[in-house]
Design a protein around this motif. Sequence first.
Motif, PDB file in Angstrom:
ATOM      1  N   UNK A 231       0.844  -1.197   0.000  1.00 54.34           N
ATOM      2  CA  UNK A 231       0.000   0.000   0.000  1.00 54.34           C
ATOM      3  C   UNK A 231       0.878   1.245   0.000  1.00 54.34           C
ATOM      4  N   UNK A 232       0.575   2.178  -0.884  1.00 57.73           N
ATOM      5  CA  UNK A 232       1.301   3.441  -0.973  1.00 57.73           C
ATOM      6  C   UNK A 232       0.604   4.494  -0.110  1.00 57.73           C
ATOM      7  N   UNK A 237       6.367   6.954  -0.265  1.00 63.88           N
ATOM      8  CA  UNK A 237       6.395   5.983   0.839  1.00 63.88           C
ATOM      9  C   UNK A 237       5.378   4.878   0.613  1.00 63.88           C
ATOM     10  N   UNK A 238       5.767   3.668   1.002  1.00 56.02           N
ATOM     11  CA  UNK A 238       4.830   2.547   0.930  1.00 56.02           C
ATOM     12  C   UNK A 238       5.171   1.540   2.025  1.00 56.02           C
ATOM     13  N   UNK A 252       7.500  -4.551   5.868  1.00 52.89           N
ATOM     14  CA  UNK A 252       8.500  -3.660   5.293  1.00 52.89           C
ATOM     15  C   UNK A 252       7.950  -2.268   5.084  1.00 52.89           C
ATOM     16  N   UNK A 253       8.806  -1.280   5.330  1.00 55.77           N
ATOM     17  CA  UNK A 253       8.426   0.115   5.107  1.00 55.77           C
ATOM     18  C   UNK A 253       9.549   0.789   4.332  1.00 55.77           C
ATOM     19  N   UNK A 254       9.215   1.456   3.239  1.00 58.12           N
ATOM     20  CA  UNK A 254      10.189   2.138   2.394  1.00 58.12           C
ATOM     21  C   UNK A 254       9.797   3.600   2.238  1.00 58.12           C
ATOM     22  N   UNK A 255      10.798   4.468   2.422  1.00 64.45           N
ATOM     23  CA  UNK A 255      10.569   5.913   2.350  1.00 64.45           C
ATOM     24  C   UNK A 255      11.650   6.545   1.474  1.00 64.45           C
ATOM     25  N   UNK A 256      11.230   7.296   0.470  1.00 63.46           N
ATOM     26  CA  UNK A 256      12.169   8.094  -0.313  1.00 63.46           C
ATOM     27  C   UNK A 256      12.377   9.413   0.423  1.00 63.46           C
ATOM     28  N   UNK A 264      14.796   1.731   3.729  1.00 64.66           N
ATOM     29  CA  UNK A 264      13.825   0.657   3.919  1.00 64.66           C
ATOM     30  C   UNK A 264      14.091  -0.030   5.255  1.00 64.66           C
ATOM     31  N   UNK A 265      13.020  -0.434   5.914  1.00 70.53           N
ATOM     32  CA  UNK A 265      13.122  -1.105   7.200  1.00 70.53           C
ATOM     33  C   UNK A 265      12.263  -2.363   7.162  1.00 70.53           C
TER      34      UNK A 265
END
Length: 293
Positions: A231-232, A237-238, A252-256, A264-265
């Motif tokens: 999900x974005x 971020x998603x 997982x969490x990814x943030x530009x 990413x975590x």
Amino acid sequence: MSLPQPVPPNWKDLGKSSSDLLNKDFPTSGALLEVKTKTASNVTFKVAGNQDSRTSVIFGDIEAKYTDNKKGLVFTQTWNTSNILRAQLELENQIAKGLKLDVTSSLDPVKGGKNTLFNAIYKQPGVHSRAVLDVFKGPTFTADTVIGRNGFLFGGEASYDVTQGRITRYAAALGFNATEYAVALHGLNNGQVFSASYYHRVSPDVEAGAKAIYDTKNTTNGVTLEVAAKAHFDPSAFVKAKINNVGLLSLGYTQTLRPGVKASFGLLLDTQRLNDTTGGSPHKVGASFTFDG
């Protein structure tokens, strides 16, 4: 009059949408760092490192890549902390349109190990074929082809050992790609392993997918199943989540953070051992940072 057919994906990319959803952006094995830079003369440098959370061992590699778009030439040189030297030379659309030639070699100076692969890739509307000759292993010749027509995909792969004079591996697959979804069925490992996967873009901000694998040799565990969703929150971020049939939950969490900087975590939880106090923790946590300049 029929519409022109697009170039289908190659053999390894059949079911790629589902595989990417299930496997990417879950950095749970430790800490990863990747830095990319590019010069004005089309030379790209990449340095990557990964520290395993269990063993604390650090693995890294440094890569230099030169690209000449006019000549269709790409040369890549890599050296890693296992002291493996790897070189790759690619030439595309020079001998014939849609034909790409690739020579890849690797060398272990300490152990004396070496490997050389000759690759030929041919792409045209409706067909995507590849052939690989492994010089020092066999030698072994491997070929695969994917044919696409109106969204339907049919593919096959086979390996032939020149020394033994026999086919050592074969596989087949079929699938269907549409704008919002894709499905794929694989028969792998000489018909001993079967997999089915699907991918669905539910909305512009939500994706879902699953994959089931049945190994005829492993009759104890039956079918393994993974389900994932993405999900974005916004364009930068998603969040992703997946769970399998043995209760392993990955988050997982990814943030530009800014253009070219991404963090990413990841977290892996064994939901069947949440209160386990015997021995080491079955859970994992990790992070990944990418700098692309």
